[in-house]
Design a protein around this motif. Structure first.
Motif, PDB file in Angstrom:
ATOM      1  N   GLN A 165      15.415 114.178  47.173  1.00  0.00           N
ATOM      2  CA  GLN A 165      14.631 113.763  48.333  1.00  0.00           C
ATOM      3  C   GLN A 165      15.342 114.155  49.632  1.00  0.00           C
ATOM      4  O   GLN A 165      14.704 114.635  50.581  1.00  0.00           O
ATOM      5  N   ARG A 166      16.659 113.972  49.677  1.00  0.00           N
ATOM      6  CA  ARG A 166      17.408 114.326  50.888  1.00  0.00           C
ATOM      7  C   ARG A 166      17.378 115.830  51.136  1.00  0.00           C
ATOM      8  O   ARG A 166      17.285 116.284  52.282  1.00  0.00           O
ATOM      9  N   LEU A 167      17.463 116.610  50.067  1.00  0.00           N
ATOM     10  CA  LEU A 167      17.398 118.065  50.221  1.00  0.00           C
ATOM     11  C   LEU A 167      16.041 118.474  50.795  1.00  0.00           C
ATOM     12  O   LEU A 167      15.962 119.342  51.679  1.00  0.00           O
ATOM     13  N   ASP A 168      14.990 117.855  50.302  1.00  0.00           N
ATOM     14  CA  ASP A 168      13.652 118.164  50.820  1.00  0.00           C
ATOM     15  C   ASP A 168      13.546 117.795  52.299  1.00  0.00           C
ATOM     16  O   ASP A 168      12.995 118.558  53.110  1.00  0.00           O
ATOM     17  N   LEU A 169      14.080 116.634  52.673  1.00  0.00           N
ATOM     18  CA  LEU A 169      14.049 116.207  54.075  1.00  0.00           C
ATOM     19  C   LEU A 169      14.851 117.167  54.955  1.00  0.00           C
ATOM     20  O   LEU A 169      14.431 117.496  56.072  1.00  0.00           O
ATOM     21  N   ARG A 170      16.005 117.614  54.455  1.00  0.00           N
ATOM     22  CA  ARG A 170      16.819 118.545  55.233  1.00  0.00           C
ATOM     23  C   ARG A 170      16.077 119.860  55.453  1.00  0.00           C
ATOM     24  O   ARG A 170      16.085 120.417  56.555  1.00  0.00           O
ATOM     25  N   ARG A 171      15.425 120.371  54.412  1.00  0.00           N
ATOM     26  CA  ARG A 171      14.679 121.629  54.539  1.00  0.00           C
ATOM     27  C   ARG A 171      13.513 121.483  55.518  1.00  0.00           C
ATOM     28  O   ARG A 171      13.241 122.392  56.312  1.00  0.00           O
ATOM     29  N   ARG A 172      12.840 120.356  55.466  1.00  0.00           N
ATOM     30  CA  ARG A 172      11.746 120.129  56.413  1.00  0.00           C
ATOM     31  C   ARG A 172      12.272 120.046  57.840  1.00  0.00           C
ATOM     32  O   ARG A 172      11.635 120.542  58.781  1.00  0.00           O
ATOM     33  N   ALA A 173      13.454 119.437  58.008  1.00  0.00           N
ATOM     34  CA  ALA A 173      14.057 119.355  59.341  1.00  0.00           C
ATOM     35  C   ALA A 173      14.426 120.736  59.859  1.00  0.00           C
ATOM     36  O   ALA A 173      14.262 121.034  61.053  1.00  0.00           O
ATOM     37  N   GLU A 174      14.939 121.585  58.974  1.00  0.00           N
ATOM     38  CA  GLU A 174      15.304 122.947  59.380  1.00  0.00           C
ATOM     39  C   GLU A 174      14.092 123.708  59.921  1.00  0.00           C
ATOM     40  O   GLU A 174      14.203 124.473  60.884  1.00  0.00           O
ATOM     41  N   LEU A 175      12.936 123.488  59.298  1.00  0.00           N
ATOM     42  CA  LEU A 175      11.737 124.230  59.690  1.00  0.00           C
ATOM     43  C   LEU A 175      11.245 123.866  61.091  1.00  0.00           C
ATOM     44  O   LEU A 175      10.623 124.687  61.769  1.00  0.00           O
ATOM     45  N   VAL A 176      11.524 122.627  61.522  1.00  0.00           N
ATOM     46  CA  VAL A 176      10.993 122.186  62.822  1.00  0.00           C
ATOM     47  C   VAL A 176      12.089 121.982  63.868  1.00  0.00           C
ATOM     48  O   VAL A 176      11.792 121.534  64.980  1.00  0.00           O
ATOM     49  N   ALA A 177      13.338 122.303  63.520  1.00  0.00           N
ATOM     50  CA  ALA A 177      14.453 122.006  64.428  1.00  0.00           C
ATOM     51  C   ALA A 177      14.290 122.660  65.791  1.00  0.00           C
ATOM     52  O   ALA A 177      14.608 122.056  66.827  1.00  0.00           O
ATOM     53  N   GLU A 178      13.791 123.881  65.833  1.00  0.00           N
ATOM     54  CA  GLU A 178      13.656 124.587  67.111  1.00  0.00           C
ATOM     55  C   GLU A 178      12.379 124.213  67.849  1.00  0.00           C
ATOM     56  O   GLU A 178      12.362 124.113  69.080  1.00  0.00           O
ATOM     57  N   THR A 179      11.315 123.989  67.129  1.00  0.00           N
ATOM     58  CA  THR A 179      10.026 123.724  67.779  1.00  0.00           C
ATOM     59  C   THR A 179       9.795 122.240  68.066  1.00  0.00           C
ATOM     60  O   THR A 179       9.090 121.890  69.013  1.00  0.00           O
ATOM     61  N   ASP A 180      10.395 121.351  67.260  1.00  0.00           N
ATOM     62  CA  ASP A 180      10.167 119.914  67.418  1.00  0.00           C
ATOM     63  C   ASP A 180      11.453 119.148  67.073  1.00  0.00           C
ATOM     64  O   ASP A 180      11.524 118.474  66.034  1.00  0.00           O
ATOM     65  N   PRO A 181      12.475 119.231  67.946  1.00  0.00           N
ATOM     66  CA  PRO A 181      13.760 118.562  67.653  1.00  0.00           C
ATOM     67  C   PRO A 181      13.627 117.064  67.357  1.00  0.00           C
ATOM     68  O   PRO A 181      14.291 116.578  66.426  1.00  0.00           O
ATOM     69  N   PRO A 182      12.805 116.289  68.086  1.00  0.00           N
ATOM     70  CA  PRO A 182      12.687 114.866  67.740  1.00  0.00           C
ATOM     71  C   PRO A 182      12.221 114.634  66.300  1.00  0.00           C
ATOM     72  O   PRO A 182      12.688 113.707  65.640  1.00  0.00           O
ATOM     73  N   LYS A 183      11.288 115.474  65.820  1.00  0.00           N
ATOM     74  CA  LYS A 183      10.828 115.335  64.436  1.00  0.00           C
ATOM     75  C   LYS A 183      11.957 115.666  63.467  1.00  0.00           C
ATOM     76  O   LYS A 183      12.140 114.979  62.442  1.00  0.00           O
ATOM     77  N   ALA A 184      12.740 116.696  63.772  1.00  0.00           N
ATOM     78  CA  ALA A 184      13.873 117.053  62.912  1.00  0.00           C
ATOM     79  C   ALA A 184      14.891 115.916  62.874  1.00  0.00           C
ATOM     80  O   ALA A 184      15.434 115.588  61.804  1.00  0.00           O
ATOM     81  N   ILE A 185      15.153 115.299  64.019  1.00  0.00           N
ATOM     82  CA  ILE A 185      16.086 114.161  64.079  1.00  0.00           C
ATOM     83  C   ILE A 185      15.563 113.015  63.225  1.00  0.00           C
ATOM     84  O   ILE A 185      16.324 112.376  62.482  1.00  0.00           O
ATOM     85  N   GLU A 186      14.260 112.760  63.308  1.00  0.00           N
ATOM     86  CA  GLU A 186      13.658 111.687  62.507  1.00  0.00           C
ATOM     87  C   GLU A 186      13.815 111.953  61.014  1.00  0.00           C
ATOM     88  O   GLU A 186      14.193 111.054  60.243  1.00  0.00           O
ATOM     89  N   LEU A 187      13.568 113.185  60.584  1.00  0.00           N
ATOM     90  CA  LEU A 187      13.691 113.527  59.162  1.00  0.00           C
ATOM     91  C   LEU A 187      15.135 113.398  58.687  1.00  0.00           C
ATOM     92  O   LEU A 187      15.394 112.875  57.590  1.00  0.00           O
ATOM     93  N   LEU A 188      16.073 113.870  59.499  1.00  0.00           N
ATOM     94  CA  LEU A 188      17.486 113.784  59.123  1.00  0.00           C
ATOM     95  C   LEU A 188      17.963 112.330  59.125  1.00  0.00           C
ATOM     96  O   LEU A 188      18.816 111.958  58.306  1.00  0.00           O
TER      97      LEU A 188
END
Length: 316
Positions: A92-115
């Motif tokens: 589950q954590r690996l999936d969350l990390r990968r999802r965060a990577e996909l949005v890190a540049e376009t939506d940093p708050p969402k990436a922070i939430e996922l991490l």
């Protein structure tokens, strides 16, 4: 000691009576287990398990309690459950990390939430992916103190590599001392012998000192916290490094260098360690050691080296 555990248990019980919570039931059960009150620990753990059914640490503690009570089969079943739940949560954590990577540049708050969700599922001292998750989240935060609070828990793993990796994040943003309100906030976090809080104060004082504009009083407070943490956990390399760096800052570079030299076999490959030795050597007028340590810091790619030399009262 036992008295501190009893005090902690009473405090948790008071809070849980007014606001029951699965994590606090688990913490109560751990305290009771450490006090070898096995039957009470088992009862509290059952309540924690009903609220935290997917947490592997519940099953890990259940195995400990079962073994202490001579329940071998129960312990083996709990250990199997802990391994299964641990693997599921890691996926589950690996999936969350990968999802965060996909949005890190376009939506940093969402990436922070996922991490943040991933970090809540990870144990900073046992899960190998915690440091990487913490660094990724810290890199998305703008405030250096918030960055430190995120990466500090995994630095208690006794690894110089983790401190150097965290330093790459912190060095870029920690360019001036913390404001007074932030230092007050950190002082209030220290309750008794909380290792994580002591480490945060130690490292905050160290990073403030590396800006070249920290107060001697704050360096002394950080040194006191580092000394206490080393007493509690002699293998805590980040605390030992902070102790050495801050001793130099408060006017005792000779003792700092003696203590730092004991670490060279465990810590010698650390770029931040070499910089800390260079400052102590420079303060003592040991030019050869200063030059050699700086060369090693360069070879190990210490971040912000030129700026740190410029800010240092010993290396300018």
């Amino acid at each position: 000691g036992r008295a501190r555990l009893e005090q902690a248990l009473e405090a948790i019980e008071r809070v849980n009576r007014s606001a029951p919570n699965g994590d606090r039931f688990l913490l109560q059960a751990r305290c009771l287990a450490n006090l070898e009150r096995w039957a009470e620990a088992a009862e509290l753990l059952e309540r924690a398990g009903r609220l935290l059914p997917t947490r592997p640490e519940v099953e890990t503690l259940r195995a400990t309690i079962c073994r202490a009570r001579g329940q071998t089969t129960g312990a083996e079943l709990a250990e199997q459950a802990a391994r299964r739940l641990g693997s599921e949560r890691q996926r589950q954590r690996l999936d969350l990390r990968r999802r965060a990577e996909l949005v890190a540049e376009t939506d940093p708050p969402k990436a922070i939430e996922l991490l943040s969700v991933a970090l809540r599922q990870a144990d900073p001292l046992r899960d190998r992916d915690h440091p990487e998750l913490a660094r990724r989240k810290a890199a998305l935060l703008g405030d250096p103190l918030e960055q430190l609070l995120v990466v500090a828990p995994s630095l208690l793993q006794h690894s110089w590599e983790l401190l150097d990796q965290a330093d790459r994040v912190l060095a870029a943003s920690w360019v001036e001392p913390l404001p007074a309100a932030a230092r007050t906030r950190l002082r209030e976090r220290v309750r008794g012998d909380d290792r994580s809080a002591l480490l945060v104060v130690s490292l905050a004082a160290l990073y403030d000192a590396l800006t070249g504009a920290s107060s001697p009083e704050w360096s002394r407070e950080g040194l006191k916290a580092a000394i206490r943490l080393v007493e509690l956990d002699p293998a805590c390399l980040p605390a030992q490094l902070a102790r050495g760096a801050l001793r130099t800052r408060v006017g005792d570079p000779a003792r700092a260098l003696r203590e730092l030299r004991y670490l060279r076999h465990a810590y010698g490959s650390s770029a931040l360690y070499q910089f800390t030795v260079a400052e102590a050597a420079a303060a003592l007028g040991q030019g050869d050691l200063r030059a050699d340590s700086l060369q090693k810091a360069v070879a190990r790619d210490l971040p912000q080296l030129a700026a740190r030399k410029r800010r240092s009262a010993f290396l300018r």
